[in-house]
Design a protein around this motif. Structure first.
Motif, mmCIF file in Angstrom:
data_model
loop_
_atom_site.group_PDB
_atom_site.id
_atom_site.type_symbol
_atom_site.label_atom_id
_atom_site.label_comp_id
_atom_site.label_asym_id
_atom_site.label_seq_id
_atom_site.Cartn_x
_atom_site.Cartn_y
_atom_site.Cartn_z
ATOM 1 N N LEU A 1 1.040 -1.289 -0.164
ATOM 2 C CA LEU A 1 0.261 -0.131 0.764
ATOM 3 C C LEU A 1 0.661 0.900 0.401
ATOM 4 C CD1 LEU A 1 -3.208 1.780 0.857
ATOM 5 C CD2 LEU A 1 -2.384 1.041 3.247
ATOM 6 N N GLN A 2 0.478 2.274 -1.097
ATOM 7 C CA GLN A 2 1.313 3.458 -1.117
ATOM 8 C C GLN A 2 0.516 4.888 -1.102
ATOM 9 O OE1 GLN A 2 5.302 3.954 -2.941
ATOM 10 N NE2 GLN A 2 3.548 5.071 -4.596
ATOM 11 N N LEU A 3 0.539 5.544 -0.356
ATOM 12 C CA LEU A 3 -0.015 6.384 -0.226
ATOM 13 C C LEU A 3 1.130 7.906 -0.534
ATOM 14 C CD1 LEU A 3 -2.480 8.762 -0.097
ATOM 15 C CD2 LEU A 3 -1.727 9.054 2.624
ATOM 16 N N SER A 4 0.947 9.027 -1.713
ATOM 17 C CA SER A 4 2.276 10.053 -2.847
ATOM 18 C C SER A 4 1.074 11.619 -2.437
ATOM 19 C CB SER A 4 2.434 9.193 -3.686
ATOM 20 O OG SER A 4 3.083 8.130 -3.446
ATOM 21 N N GLY A 5 2.336 11.862 -2.446
ATOM 22 C CA GLY A 5 1.817 13.467 -2.518
ATOM 23 C C GLY A 5 3.437 14.250 -3.302
ATOM 24 N N GLY A 6 2.907 15.350 -4.527
ATOM 25 C CA GLY A 6 4.081 15.207 -4.761
ATOM 26 C C GLY A 6 3.554 16.353 -6.164
ATOM 27 N N LYS A 7 4.338 17.067 -7.096
ATOM 28 C CA LYS A 7 4.365 18.608 -7.206
ATOM 29 C C LYS A 7 5.006 18.605 -9.088
ATOM 30 C CE LYS A 7 3.937 23.398 -7.683
ATOM 31 N NZ LYS A 7 4.667 24.749 -6.650
ATOM 32 N N TRP A 8 4.842 18.556 -10.169
ATOM 33 C CA TRP A 8 5.368 18.500 -11.065
ATOM 34 C C TRP A 8 6.099 20.475 -11.386
ATOM 35 C CZ3 TRP A 8 7.222 15.081 -14.133
ATOM 36 C CH2 TRP A 8 5.958 13.446 -14.194
ATOM 37 N N PHE A 9 6.911 20.468 -11.591
ATOM 38 C CA PHE A 9 7.801 22.013 -11.517
ATOM 39 C C PHE A 9 8.515 22.094 -12.921
ATOM 40 C CE2 PHE A 9 9.185 19.985 -7.831
ATOM 41 C CZ PHE A 9 8.540 20.781 -6.872
ATOM 42 N N MET A 10 8.152 20.587 -13.609
ATOM 43 C CA MET A 10 8.637 21.305 -15.222
ATOM 44 C C MET A 10 7.636 19.968 -16.342
ATOM 45 S SD MET A 10 12.690 22.534 -15.668
ATOM 46 C CE MET A 10 12.687 23.156 -17.175
ATOM 47 N N PRO A 11 7.537 20.307 -16.783
ATOM 48 C CA PRO A 11 6.641 19.309 -17.836
ATOM 49 C C PRO A 11 7.059 18.340 -17.811
ATOM 50 C CG PRO A 11 6.702 21.599 -19.444
ATOM 51 C CD PRO A 11 7.474 21.645 -18.298
ATOM 52 N N PHE A 12 8.329 18.027 -17.656
ATOM 53 C CA PHE A 12 9.569 16.422 -17.675
ATOM 54 C C PHE A 12 9.752 16.143 -16.566
ATOM 55 C CE2 PHE A 12 12.811 19.536 -18.735
ATOM 56 C CZ PHE A 12 13.505 18.855 -17.846
ATOM 57 N N PHE B 1 9.966 14.249 -23.859
ATOM 58 C CA PHE B 1 11.072 14.496 -25.370
ATOM 59 C C PHE B 1 10.395 13.665 -26.302
ATOM 60 C CE2 PHE B 1 12.382 13.821 -20.508
ATOM 61 C CZ PHE B 1 13.181 14.853 -20.000
ATOM 62 N N THR B 2 9.304 13.489 -26.813
ATOM 63 C CA THR B 2 8.905 13.230 -27.923
ATOM 64 C C THR B 2 8.122 13.497 -28.651
ATOM 65 O OG1 THR B 2 7.181 12.087 -27.479
ATOM 66 C CG2 THR B 2 9.123 10.413 -27.624
ATOM 67 N N GLU B 3 7.851 13.625 -30.096
ATOM 68 C CA GLU B 3 6.951 14.072 -31.088
ATOM 69 C C GLU B 3 5.664 13.695 -30.483
ATOM 70 O OE1 GLU B 3 8.656 15.395 -34.280
ATOM 71 O OE2 GLU B 3 10.408 15.971 -33.674
ATOM 72 N N LEU B 4 5.372 12.533 -30.476
ATOM 73 C CA LEU B 4 4.341 12.305 -30.148
ATOM 74 C C LEU B 4 3.033 13.089 -29.551
ATOM 75 C CD1 LEU B 4 4.918 8.723 -29.085
ATOM 76 C CD2 LEU B 4 4.221 9.509 -31.397
ATOM 77 N N ASP B 5 1.930 13.277 -29.702
ATOM 78 C CA ASP B 5 0.411 14.330 -29.736
ATOM 79 C C ASP B 5 -0.385 13.011 -28.322
ATOM 80 O OD1 ASP B 5 -0.616 16.086 -29.205
ATOM 81 O OD2 ASP B 5 -1.898 15.667 -30.831
ATOM 82 N N VAL B 6 0.295 12.711 -27.520
ATOM 83 C CA VAL B 6 -0.065 11.882 -26.365
ATOM 84 C C VAL B 6 -0.105 12.118 -24.847
ATOM 85 C CG1 VAL B 6 -0.051 9.881 -27.439
ATOM 86 C CG2 VAL B 6 1.396 9.934 -26.093
ATOM 87 N N ASN B 7 0.161 14.015 -25.243
ATOM 88 C CA ASN B 7 0.393 13.697 -24.041
ATOM 89 C C ASN B 7 -1.012 14.506 -22.961
ATOM 90 O OD1 ASN B 7 3.370 13.915 -23.709
ATOM 91 N ND2 ASN B 7 3.244 15.585 -24.080
ATOM 92 N N ARG B 8 -1.694 14.977 -23.511
ATOM 93 C CA ARG B 8 -2.798 15.068 -22.874
ATOM 94 C C ARG B 8 -3.650 14.121 -22.250
ATOM 95 N NH1 ARG B 8 -3.399 14.179 -27.786
ATOM 96 N NH2 ARG B 8 -5.415 13.169 -29.146
ATOM 97 N N PHE B 9 -3.193 12.517 -22.760
ATOM 98 C CA PHE B 9 -4.089 11.950 -21.667
ATOM 99 C C PHE B 9 -3.190 10.281 -21.344
ATOM 100 C CE2 PHE B 9 -4.570 10.438 -26.076
ATOM 101 C CZ PHE B 9 -3.631 9.603 -26.183
ATOM 102 N N LEU B 10 -1.813 10.549 -21.999
ATOM 103 C CA LEU B 10 -0.962 9.208 -21.420
ATOM 104 C C LEU B 10 0.106 10.196 -20.905
ATOM 105 C CD1 LEU B 10 -0.672 6.250 -21.904
ATOM 106 C CD2 LEU B 10 0.911 6.678 -23.678
ATOM 107 N N ALA B 11 1.036 9.899 -20.170
ATOM 108 C CA ALA B 11 2.532 9.626 -20.016
ATOM 109 C C ALA B 11 2.756 8.611 -19.033
ATOM 110 C CB ALA B 11 2.415 11.029 -18.234
ATOM 111 N N VAL B 12 4.563 8.167 -18.903
ATOM 112 C CA VAL B 12 5.579 7.264 -19.405
ATOM 113 C C VAL B 12 6.582 8.108 -18.406
ATOM 114 C CG1 VAL B 12 6.461 5.584 -19.991
ATOM 115 C CG2 VAL B 12 4.778 6.064 -20.777
ATOM 116 N N SER B 13 6.554 7.616 -17.317
ATOM 117 C CA SER B 13 7.276 8.462 -16.082
ATOM 118 C C SER B 13 8.223 7.529 -15.397
ATOM 119 C CB SER B 13 6.799 9.514 -15.145
ATOM 120 O OG SER B 13 6.175 10.160 -15.723
ATOM 121 N N VAL B 14 9.237 7.823 -15.669
ATOM 122 C CA VAL B 14 10.320 6.811 -14.928
ATOM 123 C C VAL B 14 10.628 7.254 -13.485
ATOM 124 C CG1 VAL B 14 12.999 6.246 -14.717
ATOM 125 C CG2 VAL B 14 12.008 6.144 -17.415
#
Length: 434
Positions: free
Chosen positions: A274-285, A336-349
């Motif tokens: 079980l994991q509870l998280s909170g965070g913030k995006w400071f830049m788009p990436f 970092f890609t030119e794919l137009d999917v950022n409005r509904f999809l994110a893949v984060s390391v």
């Protein structure tokens, strides 16, 4: 006749020279290079290169450009025969102040503890440091209170009181150097990472008999937070109309990958997570996330024999539990890609530090201790709208620890051993942005 021709030639030559000089003067007046009459390449060389103006730096009050910090980390010592000491877990509190956009000083008090690699003897240490800070970012690009990321060098002197339980104490001096990597995560709050290399006088490991060169070398890193006491250093804020902050809740399974679990079967060793998280995006990436978590799994099993010790009549599972916190960076690869999917999809390391406690049941004892661990993962998130999203998140944590294995009667089976648990989590969660 010839003399007259000579006079005419000299007159024309002088008139032409005056005309050329007049043209040069008129051009120089209109020159846009700092309104100088003549171009001088030395004005644009590296010796006199342009530097950005220092913006908003004031130093009128005690709180101006001052900060306090709290950090934790690990430190290892160069191995010597006989000085068999494990990693030091360290904690540091400090106060600092910048007297100019580039130059600053900070004072730290710190402590740490470690265990002997072959016994259960504990090491304790306490000390103080004075450090000189040189802000490379401000030197090269000018002082900016809203800069997101800064790099500074650290050079300092320190004193440490080091003692191994039941033995004499040592008073140790040191010289240390390193870097300070600082990320502005909120108004007046920075996250700092400091890799350091330290040269100690003899005795930091409480062992001097084989140290012919009479010094010890330490290496490690610290991570923590810095709070700016003055409000003139405003944080770098992203567009307030965007949903940059978030909270999330995820649940799933946890298992350990080892030779013992391969014999049992991975699915039979899995437990809840079980994991509870909170965070913030400071830049788009780039974002930061803080999490609290709980997880458990079966790490081994114990067979129960009959009175003759020949036949197996049952088995018992050996369980381990983890409870702690994580601080990690998030990098959205799709930015970092030119794919137009950022409005509904994110893949984060994901990658960062885990500070937690572990309770591990063995045959005759329960091993309990606090630890630092490296953790990394990959989050694939689908966003329904600007507020809600769901994600799938596999994760790996590398948990180091040491302990003395004992038999059923509580007698040591061997000297203190080093272990590294590979803990895997597979979680599904929901996220809300605000």
């Amino acid at each position: 006749m010839y003399l007259k021709k000579i006079y005419i030639i000299v007159f024309l030559a002088c008139f032409y020279g005056l005309d050329v000089m007049a043209q040069k003067d008129s051009t120089a007046v209109n020159d846009t290079v700092q309104e100088k009459k003549f171009f001088n390449a030395l004005d644009y060389s590296m010796q006199k290169r342009y530097r950005n103006k220092n913006v908003g730096f004031t130093n009128e009050r005690w709180a101006d450009n001052s900060f306090i910090e709290v950090k934790f980390g690990i430190e290892g010592l160069e191995h010597r025969e006989g000085a068999e000491i494990g990693l030091f877990k360290t904690l540091s509190l400090g106060y600092g102040k910048y007297f100019s956009p580039v130059h600053g000083v900070k004072f730290n008090v710190n402590g740490g503890w470690a265990l002997h690699e072959r016994t259960s003897d504990a090491y304790m240490r306490m000390g103080a440091q004075i450090n000189y800070l040189f802000n490379i970012s401000a030197y090269l690009a000018g002082y900016r209170p809203d800069r997101l990321f800064e790099v500074s060098t650290i050079l300092g002197l320190g004193y440490t009181y080091s003692k191994m339980m039941k033995y004499e104490a040592y008073h140790v001096g040191d010289v240390h150097a390193g870097l300070q990597l600082k990320l502005n995560i909120a108004p007046q709050v920075d996250m700092v990472v400091e890799p350091l290399l330290t040269l100690y006088s003899d005795g930091i490991d409480n062992y001097t008999r084989t140290n012919w060169h009479k010094y010890d070398v330490g290496y490690g890193a610290m991570m923590g937070f810095s709070y700016r006491l003055s409000r003139n250093n405003r944080a770098n804020e992203t567009n307030k109309n965007e949903n940059n902050s978030f909270v999330s809740l995820s649940v799933g399974g946890q298992y350990q990958f080892s030779n013992a679990t391969k014999e049992i079967g991975i699915f039979k060793t899995m437990g809840p997570n079980l994991q509870l998280s909170g965070g913030k995006w400071f830049m788009p990436f780039l974002g930061i996330r803080f999490s609290a978590f709980y997880g458990s799994n079966i790490w081994n099993r114990h067979f129960i024999y009959d009175d003759k010790g020949e036949n197996i009549i049952g088995e018992s599972s050996l369980k381990e539990m983890y409870l702690g916190t994580r601080l990690e960076a998030m990098v959205n690869l799709l930015e970092f890609t030119e794919l137009d999917v950022n409005r509904f999809l994110a893949v984060s390391v994901l990658g960062g530090l885990e500070v937690a406690g572990m309770s591990k049941k063995d045959l005759s004892q329960s091993v309990r201790f606090a630890y630092y661990a490296f953790t990394c993962g990959l989050q694939t998130k689908y966003k329904f709208n600007d507020r809600w999203g769901v994600f799938f998140e596999p994760r790996l944590s590398l948990v180091p620890y040491t302990y003395v294995p004992k038999d059923g009667n509580g007698l040591p089976l061997m000297d203190r051993e080093h272990y590294l648990d590979n803990i895997y989590n597979l979680n599904i969660g929901v996220e809300y942005c605000f």
